[in-house]
Design an enzyme around this catalytic site. Structure first.
Site, PDB file in Angstrom:
ATOM      1  N   GLU A   1       0.853  -1.191   0.000  1.00  0.00           N
ATOM      2  CA  GLU A   1       0.000   0.000   0.000  1.00  0.00           C
ATOM      3  C   GLU A   1       0.888   1.239   0.000  1.00  0.00           C
ATOM      4  O   GLU A   1       2.073   1.148   0.332  1.00  0.00           O
ATOM      5  CB  GLU A   1      -0.896   0.006   1.255  1.00  0.00           C
ATOM      6  CG  GLU A   1      -1.841  -1.172   1.299  1.00  0.00           C
ATOM      7  CD  GLU A   1      -2.766  -1.133   2.510  1.00  0.00           C
ATOM      8  OE1 GLU A   1      -2.680  -0.178   3.314  1.00  0.00           O
ATOM      9  OE2 GLU A   1      -3.575  -2.063   2.635  1.00  0.00           O
TER      10      GLU A   1
ATOM     11  N   SER B   1       7.675  -1.976   2.892  1.00  0.00           N
ATOM     12  CA  SER B   1       8.453  -2.893   3.734  1.00  0.00           C
ATOM     13  C   SER B   1       7.722  -3.154   5.050  1.00  0.00           C
ATOM     14  O   SER B   1       7.770  -4.258   5.603  1.00  0.00           O
ATOM     15  CB  SER B   1       9.823  -2.284   4.045  1.00  0.00           C
ATOM     16  OG  SER B   1      10.513  -1.977   2.863  1.00  0.00           O
TER      17      SER B   1
ATOM     18  N   TRP C   1       1.391  -0.737  -6.560  1.00  0.00           N
ATOM     19  CA  TRP C   1       2.467  -1.512  -7.179  1.00  0.00           C
ATOM     20  C   TRP C   1       2.079  -2.972  -7.422  1.00  0.00           C
ATOM     21  O   TRP C   1       2.939  -3.860  -7.348  1.00  0.00           O
ATOM     22  CB  TRP C   1       3.734  -1.500  -6.310  1.00  0.00           C
ATOM     23  CG  TRP C   1       4.249  -0.131  -6.035  1.00  0.00           C
ATOM     24  CD1 TRP C   1       4.505   0.835  -6.949  1.00  0.00           C
ATOM     25  CD2 TRP C   1       4.596   0.425  -4.757  1.00  0.00           C
ATOM     26  NE1 TRP C   1       4.981   1.950  -6.319  1.00  0.00           N
ATOM     27  CE2 TRP C   1       5.048   1.726  -4.981  1.00  0.00           C
ATOM     28  CE3 TRP C   1       4.559  -0.080  -3.453  1.00  0.00           C
ATOM     29  CZ2 TRP C   1       5.461   2.552  -3.955  1.00  0.00           C
ATOM     30  CZ3 TRP C   1       4.971   0.745  -2.421  1.00  0.00           C
ATOM     31  CH2 TRP C   1       5.413   2.041  -2.676  1.00  0.00           C
TER      32      TRP C   1
ATOM     33  N   ARG D   1      10.908 -16.740  -2.619  1.00  0.00           N
ATOM     34  CA  ARG D   1      12.236 -16.088  -2.675  1.00  0.00           C
ATOM     35  C   ARG D   1      13.260 -16.783  -3.573  1.00  0.00           C
ATOM     36  O   ARG D   1      13.916 -16.113  -4.384  1.00  0.00           O
ATOM     37  CB  ARG D   1      12.793 -15.866  -1.265  1.00  0.00           C
ATOM     38  CG  ARG D   1      12.454 -14.472  -0.838  1.00  0.00           C
ATOM     39  CD  ARG D   1      12.837 -14.067   0.536  1.00  0.00           C
ATOM     40  NE  ARG D   1      12.125 -12.837   0.824  1.00  0.00           N
ATOM     41  CZ  ARG D   1      11.674 -12.469   1.998  1.00  0.00           C
ATOM     42  NH1 ARG D   1      11.862 -13.240   3.046  1.00  0.00           N
ATOM     43  NH2 ARG D   1      11.038 -11.340   2.152  1.00  0.00           N
TER      44      ARG D   1
ATOM     45  N   GLN E   1      43.472  -7.493 -19.611  1.00  0.00           N
ATOM     46  CA  GLN E   1      43.052  -8.032 -18.308  1.00  0.00           C
ATOM     47  C   GLN E   1      41.899  -7.221 -17.716  1.00  0.00           C
ATOM     48  O   GLN E   1      41.020  -7.764 -17.048  1.00  0.00           O
ATOM     49  CB  GLN E   1      44.225  -7.997 -17.325  1.00  0.00           C
ATOM     50  CG  GLN E   1      45.141  -9.194 -17.451  1.00  0.00           C
ATOM     51  CD  GLN E   1      46.133  -9.282 -16.293  1.00  0.00           C
ATOM     52  OE1 GLN E   1      46.081  -8.500 -15.341  1.00  0.00           O
ATOM     53  NE2 GLN E   1      47.031 -10.225 -16.387  1.00  0.00           N
TER      54      GLN E   1
ATOM     55  N   ILE F   1      31.449  -2.862 -20.535  1.00  0.00           N
ATOM     56  CA  ILE F   1      32.217  -3.616 -21.537  1.00  0.00           C
ATOM     57  C   ILE F   1      31.760  -3.247 -22.952  1.00  0.00           C
ATOM     58  O   ILE F   1      32.556  -3.215 -23.885  1.00  0.00           O
ATOM     59  CB  ILE F   1      32.097  -5.139 -21.255  1.00  0.00           C
ATOM     60  CG1 ILE F   1      32.869  -5.476 -19.968  1.00  0.00           C
ATOM     61  CG2 ILE F   1      32.608  -5.965 -22.433  1.00  0.00           C
ATOM     62  CD1 ILE F   1      32.671  -6.876 -19.450  1.00  0.00           C
TER      63      ILE F   1
ATOM     64  N   GLU G   1       9.610  -7.834  -3.523  1.00  0.00           N
ATOM     65  CA  GLU G   1       9.657  -9.083  -2.729  1.00  0.00           C
ATOM     66  C   GLU G   1      10.636  -8.951  -1.570  1.00  0.00           C
ATOM     67  O   GLU G   1      11.346  -9.894  -1.222  1.00  0.00           O
ATOM     68  CB  GLU G   1      10.013 -10.270  -3.615  1.00  0.00           C
ATOM     69  CG  GLU G   1       9.001 -10.462  -4.724  1.00  0.00           C
ATOM     70  CD  GLU G   1       8.231 -11.752  -4.624  1.00  0.00           C
ATOM     71  OE1 GLU G   1       8.519 -12.557  -3.718  1.00  0.00           O
ATOM     72  OE2 GLU G   1       7.322 -11.947  -5.422  1.00  0.00           O
ATOM     73  N   GLY G   2      10.665  -7.778  -0.977  1.00  0.00           N
ATOM     74  CA  GLY G   2      11.586  -7.494   0.125  1.00  0.00           C
ATOM     75  C   GLY G   2      12.837  -6.816  -0.409  1.00  0.00           C
ATOM     76  O   GLY G   2      13.573  -7.414  -1.194  1.00  0.00           O
ATOM     77  N   THR G   3      13.083  -5.567   0.003  1.00  0.00           N
ATOM     78  CA  THR G   3      14.274  -4.843  -0.469  1.00  0.00           C
ATOM     79  C   THR G   3      15.536  -5.533   0.060  1.00  0.00           C
ATOM     80  O   THR G   3      15.466  -6.361   0.974  1.00  0.00           O
ATOM     81  CB  THR G   3      14.259  -3.397   0.053  1.00  0.00           C
ATOM     82  OG1 THR G   3      14.346  -3.443   1.481  1.00  0.00           O
ATOM     83  CG2 THR G   3      13.007  -2.637  -0.368  1.00  0.00           C
TER      84      THR G   3
HETATM   85  C1  LIG Z   1       7.640  -3.105 -10.273  1.00  0.00           C
HETATM   86  C2  LIG Z   1       7.095  -3.480  -8.943  1.00  0.00           C
HETATM   87  C3  LIG Z   1       6.269  -4.584  -8.821  1.00  0.00           C
HETATM   88  C4  LIG Z   1       5.737  -4.912  -7.573  1.00  0.00           C
HETATM   89  N1  LIG Z   1       4.842  -5.954  -7.481  1.00  0.00           N
HETATM   90  C5  LIG Z   1       4.163  -6.115  -6.321  1.00  0.00           C
HETATM   91  C6  LIG Z   1       3.080  -7.037  -6.253  1.00  0.00           C
HETATM   92  O1  LIG Z   1       2.774  -7.735  -7.232  1.00  0.00           O
HETATM   93  N2  LIG Z   1       2.378  -7.123  -5.105  1.00  0.00           N
HETATM   94  C7  LIG Z   1       2.695  -6.365  -4.001  1.00  0.00           C
HETATM   95  O2  LIG Z   1       2.003  -6.487  -2.990  1.00  0.00           O
HETATM   96  N3  LIG Z   1       3.723  -5.503  -4.022  1.00  0.00           N
HETATM   97  C8  LIG Z   1       4.456  -5.343  -5.151  1.00  0.00           C
HETATM   98  N4  LIG Z   1       5.483  -4.438  -5.205  1.00  0.00           N
HETATM   99  C9  LIG Z   1       5.814  -3.654  -4.019  1.00  0.00           C
HETATM  100  C10 LIG Z   1       7.177  -3.978  -3.440  1.00  0.00           C
HETATM  101  O3  LIG Z   1       7.153  -5.222  -2.804  1.00  0.00           O
HETATM  102  C11 LIG Z   1       7.583  -2.809  -2.517  1.00  0.00           C
HETATM  103  O4  LIG Z   1       7.938  -1.742  -3.354  1.00  0.00           O
HETATM  104  C12 LIG Z   1       8.705  -3.171  -1.591  1.00  0.00           C
HETATM  105  O5  LIG Z   1       8.266  -4.065  -0.614  1.00  0.00           O
HETATM  106  C13 LIG Z   1       9.319  -1.951  -0.881  1.00  0.00           C
HETATM  107  O6  LIG Z   1       8.335  -1.160  -0.301  1.00  0.00           O
HETATM  108  P1  LIG Z   1       8.344   0.423  -0.563  1.00  0.00           P
HETATM  109  O7  LIG Z   1       8.464   0.615  -2.025  1.00  0.00           O
HETATM  110  O8  LIG Z   1       7.174   1.013   0.130  1.00  0.00           O
HETATM  111  O9  LIG Z   1       9.671   0.955   0.094  1.00  0.00           O
HETATM  112  P2  LIG Z   1       9.860   1.434   1.603  1.00  0.00           P
HETATM  113  O10 LIG Z   1       9.395   0.367   2.519  1.00  0.00           O
HETATM  114  O11 LIG Z   1       9.285   2.793   1.761  1.00  0.00           O
HETATM  115  O12 LIG Z   1      11.442   1.513   1.701  1.00  0.00           O
HETATM  116  C14 LIG Z   1      12.180   2.646   1.252  1.00  0.00           C
HETATM  117  C15 LIG Z   1      13.645   2.394   1.575  1.00  0.00           C
HETATM  118  O13 LIG Z   1      13.822   2.284   3.011  1.00  0.00           O
HETATM  119  C16 LIG Z   1      14.420   1.041   3.317  1.00  0.00           C
HETATM  120  N5  LIG Z   1      13.892   0.545   4.607  1.00  0.00           N
HETATM  121  C17 LIG Z   1      12.604   0.432   4.994  1.00  0.00           C
HETATM  122  N6  LIG Z   1      12.541  -0.092   6.223  1.00  0.00           N
HETATM  123  C18 LIG Z   1      13.807  -0.329   6.623  1.00  0.00           C
HETATM  124  C19 LIG Z   1      14.405  -0.875   7.790  1.00  0.00           C
HETATM  125  N7  LIG Z   1      13.666  -1.315   8.822  1.00  0.00           N
HETATM  126  N8  LIG Z   1      15.755  -0.964   7.860  1.00  0.00           N
HETATM  127  C20 LIG Z   1      16.519  -0.537   6.818  1.00  0.00           C
HETATM  128  N9  LIG Z   1      16.008  -0.019   5.691  1.00  0.00           N
HETATM  129  C21 LIG Z   1      14.671   0.081   5.582  1.00  0.00           C
HETATM  130  C22 LIG Z   1      14.062   0.115   2.165  1.00  0.00           C
HETATM  131  O14 LIG Z   1      14.941  -0.991   2.077  1.00  0.00           O
HETATM  132  C23 LIG Z   1      14.162   1.070   0.979  1.00  0.00           C
HETATM  133  O15 LIG Z   1      15.509   1.206   0.601  1.00  0.00           O
HETATM  134  C24 LIG Z   1       6.067  -4.139  -6.437  1.00  0.00           C
HETATM  135  C25 LIG Z   1       6.924  -3.024  -6.564  1.00  0.00           C
HETATM  136  C26 LIG Z   1       7.413  -2.684  -7.791  1.00  0.00           C
HETATM  137  C27 LIG Z   1       8.280  -1.452  -7.903  1.00  0.00           C
END
Ligand SMILES: Cc1cc2nc3c(=O)[nH]c(=O)nc-3n(C[C@H](O)[C@H](O)[C@H](O)COP(=O)(O)OP(=O)(O)OC[C@H]3O[C@@H](n4cnc5c(N)ncnc54)[C@H](O)[C@@H]3O)c2cc1C
Length: 409
Positions: free
Chosen positions: A133, A138, A164, A268, A304, A363, A389-391
């Site tokens: 949402e 995350s 998303w 995963r 190299q 390259i 799927e989890g950053t």
């Molecule tokens: C092309 C695409 C397809 C997707 N498909 C789906 C889908 O099919 N279904 C679905 O449900 N979702 C989907 N997603 C959503 C995706 O899973 C989320 O974008 C992702 O989980 C990250 O959430 P966010 O974008 O809100 O980032 P945020 O959670 O806002 O994170 C922003 C930054 O802060 C960092 N961060 C956040 N919390 C912490 C912490 N505790 N410690 C350290 N760093 C932190 C993150 O790693 C990131 O670098 C999709 C996203 C994209 C872009």
């Protein structure tokens, strides 16, 4: 659960599967990759062709999931994504929704909903998994989409906005994760299946996103407005949910993770394998180019500076594949991921794909930076593997917690 020992030797069936998928990727997917990346649309003709030959089908997915070694699915993903990641995701988005049904649904729900999500070769259907949402990426526990039970009608009323979502809005079947009790955080969440007849009646597509990469895969918001779903669409059923909520309310451990996490755990290694496919594709293009591009009177690979880059690329790709295969094998054998081996493989393969595709651009020099060559597309595609799927940060968090036994923030 299967009890097959780990082996790096592919069985005849696996070798055959790899060959067949490689041919499909080379002959059907790769030639279409540039066009659909530019169009930024779902590649329906490729999905239909994949359905016709049996690749886009529940049977195909089930056969790979139930391969005793656990390797069938990851071999398949690597080959298809070697063809193209955007088209690969257009083919695999339904699998994420199907995995959510299989992780949370009853046997009856699995039997009814999963085949319908794929449809038939003559009438192809798509699925979408909607968890994220605007304010809950995350932090899945911050989810606001609300499900309220209407006892008089034995229906659930859902309201909220998902973002998303791969295939969001264009899918026939949507899986929606919602909270029934926000005070319980992730333990108050549950998944619903939304069948096609509710599209336009409580479920509509919001904004479609224009993206950096994987542009053949549709990503959009899904708006849920007073969506009334009969009880049978609650995955796992009401009795099980009430039991789980009661235990959570009593402060007892429920013994299971919340719905989104259960889905991600199963997928995963699959996602890691996709990243390996992209990295391998870029490496192969770079290797060929380095052998033929002549500067200073000799092929650039004779330096190299270039050859060592290719050596590192190959080594990291192979290391990624081994981590992916280990996690896939462990999952199939029912081994517990004590050191978050699923997260390890996704983290390493995702970051490797980004790094390898960037080296490939380097390259190829100026050519690498243009859309005349595929490596810039592969680099844009690879980047999503450190985000969805989890950053990468969240994977590190999961691994760090697993190895330390400490609640690291
Ligand atoms: C092309 C695409 C397809 C997707 N498909 C789906 C889908 O099919 N279904 C679905 O449900 N979702 C989907 N997603 C959503 C995706 O899973 C989320 O974008 C992702 O989980 C990250 O959430 P966010 O974008 O809100 O980032 P945020 O959670 O806002 O994170 C922003 C930054 O802060 C960092 N961060 C956040 N919390 C912490 C912490 N505790 N410690 C350290 N760093 C932190 C993150 O790693 C990131 O670098 C999709 C996203 C994209 C872009």
């Amino acid at each position: 659960m299967a009890d097959t020992q780990f082996s790096l030797e592919l069985t005849d069936d696996q070798a055959e599967l790899r060959k067949w998928l490689h041919e499909f990727a080379a002959e059907v997917i790769r030639p279409a990759a540039h066009e659909w990346d530019e169009r930024e649309e779902t590649p329906w003709p490729v999905i239909q062709e994949a359905a016709k030959v049996g690749i886009y089908s529940l049977d195909f997915m089930a056969q790979q999931w139930f391969d005793d070694t656990g390797l069938g699915m990851v071999i398949a993903q690597e080959e298809l994504f070697w063809g193209d990641a955007g088209i690969g995701l257009a083919l695999m988005g339904t699998g994420l929704a199907a995995a959510a049904v299989s992780a949370n649904g009853t046997n009856e729900q699995m039997g009814e909903f999963i085949p319908a999500m794929y449809g038939t070769p003559d009438d192809v259907k798509l699925g979408a998994f909607c968890s994220s949402e605007p304010d809950a990426g995350s932090d899945v526990g911050a989810m606001k989409t609300r499900a309220v039970y209407d006892e008089a009608k034995d229906e659930w009323v859902l309201n909220g906005t998902k973002t998303w979502a791969t295939n969001g809005g264009i899918a026939d079947w949507h899986v929606i994760v919602a909270t029934v009790d926000p005070e319980l955080g992730t333990r108050g969440q549950v998944s619903f299946v939304v069948p096609p007849e509710f599209k336009g009646k409580g479920l509509t597509q919001g904004q479609k996103f224009k993206k950096h990469g994987i542009r053949a895969s549709h990503t959009a918001e899904v708006v849920i407005d007073n969506l009334r779903l009969p009880s049978k669409f609650l995955l796992g059923g009401k009795e099980k949910l009430d039991d789980r909520l009661n235990r959570a309310r009593e402060g007892l451990k429920t013994g299971r993770s919340q719905p989104s996490m259960a889905t991600f755990e199963r997928t995963r290694p699959t996602v890691g394998a996709q990243a390996v496919g992209i990295a391998r594709a870029a490496y192969e293009v770079a290797l060929d180019y380095a052998k033929t591009r002549v500067q200073f009177g000799r092929p650039i690979i004779e330096n190299q500076g270039i050859a060592f880059k290719l050596a590192d690329m190959k080594t990291r790709i192979d290391a990624s594949r081994l981590l992916v295969w280990r996690a896939a094998w462990m999952a199939r054998q029912g081994k517990s991921f004590d050191a978050a081996e699923g997260s390890q493989c996704k983290l390493f393969a995702g970051e490797t794909a980004v790094w390898v595709t960037e080296q490939a651009i380097q390259i190829l020099g100026g050519n690498g930076y243009t859309r005349e060559y595929p490596v810039e597309r592969m680099h844009r595609d690879a980047k999503i593997y450190t985000i969805f799927e989890g950053t990468s940060e969240i994977q590190r968090l999961v691994i760090a917690r697993a190895i330390s036994g400490t609640y690291i923030r």
